[in-house]
Design a protein around this motif. Sequence first.
Motif, PDB file in Angstrom:
ATOM      1  N   ILE A   1       0.840  -1.188   0.000  1.00 44.16           N
ATOM      2  CA  ILE A   1       0.000   0.000   0.000  1.00 44.16           C
ATOM      3  C   ILE A   1       0.883   1.249   0.000  1.00 44.16           C
ATOM      4  O   ILE A   1       1.769   1.397   0.851  1.00 44.16           O
ATOM      5  N   VAL A   2       0.668   2.121  -0.978  1.00 48.60           N
ATOM      6  CA  VAL A   2       1.383   3.402  -1.048  1.00 48.60           C
ATOM      7  C   VAL A   2       0.393   4.487  -0.649  1.00 48.60           C
ATOM      8  O   VAL A   2      -0.573   4.752  -1.359  1.00 48.60           O
ATOM      9  N   THR A   3       0.625   5.054   0.499  1.00 51.44           N
ATOM     10  CA  THR A   3      -0.283   6.082   0.985  1.00 51.44           C
ATOM     11  C   THR A   3       0.065   7.438   0.380  1.00 51.44           C
ATOM     12  O   THR A   3       1.136   7.619  -0.220  1.00 51.44           O
ATOM     13  N   ALA A   4      -0.857   8.369   0.582  1.00 49.53           N
ATOM     14  CA  ALA A   4      -0.611   9.726   0.092  1.00 49.53           C
ATOM     15  C   ALA A   4       0.593  10.341   0.795  1.00 49.53           C
ATOM     16  O   ALA A   4       1.345  11.114   0.188  1.00 49.53           O
ATOM     17  N   GLN A   5       0.800   9.982   2.049  1.00 43.71           N
ATOM     18  CA  GLN A   5       1.960  10.495   2.769  1.00 43.71           C
ATOM     19  C   GLN A   5       3.258   9.945   2.196  1.00 43.71           C
ATOM     20  O   GLN A   5       4.272  10.642   2.135  1.00 43.71           O
ATOM     21  N   ASP A   6       3.237   8.678   1.752  1.00 46.44           N
ATOM     22  CA  ASP A   6       4.423   8.102   1.091  1.00 46.44           C
ATOM     23  C   ASP A   6       4.761   8.890  -0.182  1.00 46.44           C
ATOM     24  O   ASP A   6       5.940   9.141  -0.476  1.00 46.44           O
ATOM     25  N   LEU A   7       3.716   9.264  -0.924  1.00 45.55           N
ATOM     26  CA  LEU A   7       3.948  10.046  -2.133  1.00 45.55           C
ATOM     27  C   LEU A   7       4.559  11.405  -1.796  1.00 45.55           C
ATOM     28  O   LEU A   7       5.478  11.873  -2.481  1.00 45.55           O
ATOM     29  N   GLU A   8       4.070  12.038  -0.739  1.00 47.68           N
ATOM     30  CA  GLU A   8       4.620  13.328  -0.342  1.00 47.68           C
ATOM     31  C   GLU A   8       6.096  13.204   0.027  1.00 47.68           C
ATOM     32  O   GLU A   8       6.906  14.080  -0.307  1.00 47.68           O
ATOM     33  N   ASP A   9       6.451  12.128   0.706  1.00 47.73           N
ATOM     34  CA  ASP A   9       7.859  11.912   1.079  1.00 47.73           C
ATOM     35  C   ASP A   9       8.725  11.720  -0.161  1.00 47.73           C
ATOM     36  O   ASP A   9       9.856  12.244  -0.231  1.00 47.73           O
ATOM     37  N   MET A  10       8.211  11.000  -1.169  1.00 49.54           N
ATOM     38  CA  MET A  10       8.952  10.805  -2.420  1.00 49.54           C
ATOM     39  C   MET A  10       9.141  12.138  -3.136  1.00 49.54           C
ATOM     40  O   MET A  10      10.225  12.443  -3.645  1.00 49.54           O
ATOM     41  N   TRP A  11       8.093  12.938  -3.191  1.00 50.90           N
ATOM     42  CA  TRP A  11       8.181  14.239  -3.865  1.00 50.90           C
ATOM     43  C   TRP A  11       9.170  15.155  -3.137  1.00 50.90           C
ATOM     44  O   TRP A  11       9.894  15.923  -3.770  1.00 50.90           O
ATOM     45  N   GLU A  12       9.167  15.082  -1.823  1.00 53.15           N
ATOM     46  CA  GLU A  12      10.082  15.911  -1.046  1.00 53.15           C
ATOM     47  C   GLU A  12      11.537  15.548  -1.336  1.00 53.15           C
ATOM     48  O   GLU A  12      12.406  16.425  -1.451  1.00 53.15           O
ATOM     49  N   GLN A  13      11.817  14.280  -1.478  1.00 52.68           N
ATOM     50  CA  GLN A  13      13.182  13.841  -1.796  1.00 52.68           C
ATOM     51  C   GLN A  13      13.605  14.319  -3.184  1.00 52.68           C
ATOM     52  O   GLN A  13      14.748  14.757  -3.384  1.00 52.68           O
ATOM     53  N   LYS A  14      12.679  14.247  -4.153  1.00 50.76           N
ATOM     54  CA  LYS A  14      13.002  14.726  -5.499  1.00 50.76           C
ATOM     55  C   LYS A  14      13.263  16.228  -5.483  1.00 50.76           C
ATOM     56  O   LYS A  14      14.160  16.720  -6.176  1.00 50.76           O
ATOM     57  N   LEU A  15      12.482  16.956  -4.696  1.00 50.19           N
ATOM     58  CA  LEU A  15      12.666  18.401  -4.620  1.00 50.19           C
ATOM     59  C   LEU A  15      14.030  18.749  -4.045  1.00 50.19           C
ATOM     60  O   LEU A  15      14.684  19.699  -4.491  1.00 50.19           O
TER      61      LEU A  15
END
Length: 293
Positions: free
Chosen positions: A124-138
């Motif tokens: 399960i990939v939660t919305a919070q997991d997505l936010e953490d991934m986006w933060e790392q890319k940023l």
Amino acid sequence: MAAAALRRFPALVGPGLGVRIRPGAAWSSQLHSLGPRGGPDSNQTPGVPSWQRCGAVCLQRAAVLSREKNPMETAFAQMLEQVELEKSLYSDHELQVFEDEEKMRWRQADDYDSDEEEDVGQDIVTAQDLEDMWEQKLRRFIAADRIQEADKKNDRSTLNRRLDEKLTLLVKEKVGDEEIWLLPQSEWKPGETMRQTAERTLSTLSGNELQAVFLGNAPAGFYKYKYPKAMRTSDTVGAKVFFFKALLMNGDLKTKRKGDYAWVTKSELKDYLKPKYLQQVNRFIFDTSAMHT
């Protein structure tokens, strides 16, 4: 009023002809006498020196970046963002975050039954997991510098400079014994319109390396100057230049020798152009970034 207007144009209205005068007819006839295709006046008095007509192009590169905000603009933008945030609805992502949080609380409850879930055993990939991934890319993202190498060296022969301002093309031309900076221009040829003369000027200058869009058929400006005495003839005393604006779409100037052309901002025009010529050019070159303080 109508009778007074008719008395001013007796040649246009004859007895019983019933001719109707269009507003501005006199001005239209005067403009027509200039000739839509340029060139010397047809009613030029023999033996009286005339003016050579030229078409010039004001080629501009649009700003690539938006300019930086001043403190007042920054504060106003922050206020608008806050108002928008307070009045906005939740996005789909935010709703998904709330849903994931509700599921997490349910799983931690004492009466939780895993058999009731349909996605048991799946990753399960939660919305919070997505936010953490986006933060790392940023964090890995590195923005390009607003100040380019050409800005540091003050190299005005390249388009890769002053990215937050418009640039205008200037060329160095020899007039008599003097080399002066001008907007690119060419002598009018019979059969051409003045715009076609300006278009030919650009294609001849760049060898078709520059792709540009001309902004209208009417000239944006006009300048008249006399040639040096050594260049004057019994037929020509000077030049009348009609400026046409164009917007650079693609390409770069590579055919001319470096140092014979420059891409400059509105504020840098004074470093190249003569005062009277500059005064006329400034009338049709606009750049809001030049007014930024």
